[in-house]
Motif scaffolding. Structure first.
Motif, short mmCIF file in Angstrom:
data_model
loop_
_atom_site.label_atom_id
_atom_site.label_comp_id
_atom_site.label_asym_id
_atom_site.label_seq_id
_atom_site.Cartn_x
_atom_site.Cartn_y
_atom_site.Cartn_z
N ARG A 189 -0.84 18.18 62.78
CA ARG A 189 -1.28 18.86 64.00
C ARG A 189 -2.28 19.96 63.68
NH1 ARG A 189 3.27 21.24 67.31
NH2 ARG A 189 4.39 21.38 65.33
N TYR A 190 -2.09 20.63 62.54
CA TYR A 190 -3.04 21.68 62.15
C TYR A 190 -4.44 21.10 62.00
CZ TYR A 190 -5.63 24.97 59.31
OH TYR A 190 -6.62 25.81 58.83
N PHE A 191 -4.55 19.97 61.30
CA PHE A 191 -5.88 19.42 61.04
C PHE A 191 -6.47 18.72 62.27
CE2 PHE A 191 -4.36 19.90 56.63
CZ PHE A 191 -5.41 20.68 56.15
N VAL A 192 -5.62 18.19 63.14
CA VAL A 192 -6.14 17.69 64.42
C VAL A 192 -6.72 18.86 65.22
CG1 VAL A 192 -5.52 16.70 66.67
CG2 VAL A 192 -4.67 15.65 64.56
N ALA A 243 8.76 30.14 56.55
CA ALA A 243 7.84 29.09 56.10
C ALA A 243 6.72 29.71 55.27
CB ALA A 243 7.25 28.35 57.29
N ASP A 244 6.47 29.13 54.09
CA ASP A 244 5.44 29.68 53.20
C ASP A 244 4.06 29.67 53.84
OD1 ASP A 244 7.35 30.08 51.26
OD2 ASP A 244 6.94 28.20 50.20
N TRP A 245 3.79 28.68 54.70
CA TRP A 245 2.47 28.55 55.30
C TRP A 245 2.29 29.38 56.56
CZ3 TRP A 245 3.84 26.76 59.98
CH2 TRP A 245 4.98 25.94 60.06
N ARG A 246 3.34 30.01 57.05
CA ARG A 246 3.25 30.75 58.31
C ARG A 246 2.20 31.87 58.28
NH1 ARG A 246 6.88 31.74 62.81
NH2 ARG A 246 6.18 33.65 63.81
N PRO A 247 2.16 32.71 57.23
CA PRO A 247 1.16 33.80 57.23
C PRO A 247 -0.28 33.28 57.29
CG PRO A 247 2.87 34.22 55.60
CD PRO A 247 3.08 32.83 56.07
N ALA A 248 -0.55 32.16 56.62
CA ALA A 248 -1.91 31.62 56.64
C ALA A 248 -2.29 31.17 58.03
CB ALA A 248 -2.02 30.46 55.64
N ILE A 249 -1.36 30.49 58.74
CA ILE A 249 -1.65 30.03 60.09
C ILE A 249 -1.85 31.23 61.02
CG2 ILE A 249 -0.81 28.71 62.06
CD1 ILE A 249 -1.55 27.01 59.68
N ALA A 283 -2.90 34.21 60.24
CA ALA A 283 -4.19 34.86 59.95
C ALA A 283 -5.34 34.06 60.52
CB ALA A 283 -4.34 35.01 58.44
N ARG A 284 -5.27 32.73 60.43
CA ARG A 284 -6.36 31.90 60.95
C ARG A 284 -6.40 31.94 62.48
NH1 ARG A 284 -4.94 27.22 56.60
NH2 ARG A 284 -5.70 28.38 54.80
N LEU A 285 -5.24 31.99 63.09
CA LEU A 285 -5.20 32.07 64.56
C LEU A 285 -5.78 33.41 65.02
CD1 LEU A 285 -4.38 30.64 67.15
CD2 LEU A 285 -2.11 31.65 66.92
N GLU A 286 -5.45 34.47 64.30
CA GLU A 286 -6.00 35.79 64.64
C GLU A 286 -7.52 35.79 64.48
OE1 GLU A 286 -5.50 40.51 63.36
OE2 GLU A 286 -4.39 38.94 62.32
#
Length: 214
Positions: free
Chosen positions: A156-159, A187-193, A195-198
């Motif tokens: 879903r992220y890449f879509v 979740a390890d990936w939560r901070p990256a998502i 930051a990208r959403l912000e």
């Protein structure tokens, strides 16, 4: 008349995925939603009645392959290496050789059809090979990945990223926001998502948009 042809092609794409390729019912929602989002974006921004014109050519994005590989790996255990085909495909993707990468990834999903990361990687290189466009083959790969690993948000992220790159900002942002809302707190990936959403919200509020998986 041209819109009838476009709608017919969308319908044929859905039928091909569900009937010819055996897409499970659990994956119909993502596949159908992305098709509808694509049509909605084209309705708002496309000009099907205009005559064709030469494209401006791809922009220099030499680092896109490396960024896509790095972003994909964020969603998977760093202690677990991908299959040998995925590793080889990543080497080609980093050099921008997406067609060669896709050939390795087709071998990966043929050898192990349940390799969810290989399906995500295949979707990514197909999008890159199409210069950022989310085609039916890439969408099918992402849908298979979600079907195999429904708790992993990578498909879903890449879509969503592909939608952003196509100018479908509201739809892409919605997908990212849903991923973050559903993410486990640890979740390890939560901070990256997050930051990208912000960063995405800042870009949208400023009127500019250049989506890259940084």
């Amino acid at each position: 008349m041209i819109w009838l042809a476009i709608l017919a092609l969308a319908g044929l794409g859905f039928l091909a995925a569900t009937r010819l390729f055996g897409l499970a019912r659990s994956g119909w929602t993502l596949f159908g939603a992305a098709l509808l989002f694509g049509l909605a974006g084209y309705a708002l921004q496309g000009s099907p009645g205009q005559p064709a014109a030469p494209g401006a050519g791809p922009q220099p994005i030499a680092d896109t392959g490396e960024l896509m590989v790095r972003a994909r790996r964020e969603f998977y255990d760093p202690e677990t290496m991908p299959s040998r085909y995925v590793v080889s495909a990543d080497a080609f993707a980093r050099q921008g050789q997406y067609e060669d990468a896709a050939n390795f990834l087709r071998n990966a999903v043929t050898e192990n059809p349940r390799d969810a990361e290989a399906w995500v990687a295949l979707g990514n290189v197909l999008v890159e090979h199409a210069e950022g466009r989310l085609g039916a083959a890439a969408l099918f790969a992402y849908t298979r990945a979600e079907e195999l690993a429904p708790d992993n948000p990578a498909p879903r992220y890449f879509v969503g990223l592909a939608m952003l790159r196509q100018g479908e900002f509201a739809q892409g942002r919605r997908m990212w926001a849903e991923i973050l809302a559903e993410a486990p707190a640890d979740a390890d990936w939560r901070p990256a998502i997050a930051a990208r959403l912000e960063r995405l919200d800042l870009l949208l509020s400023g009127g500019g948009m250049t989506a890259q998986p940084r």
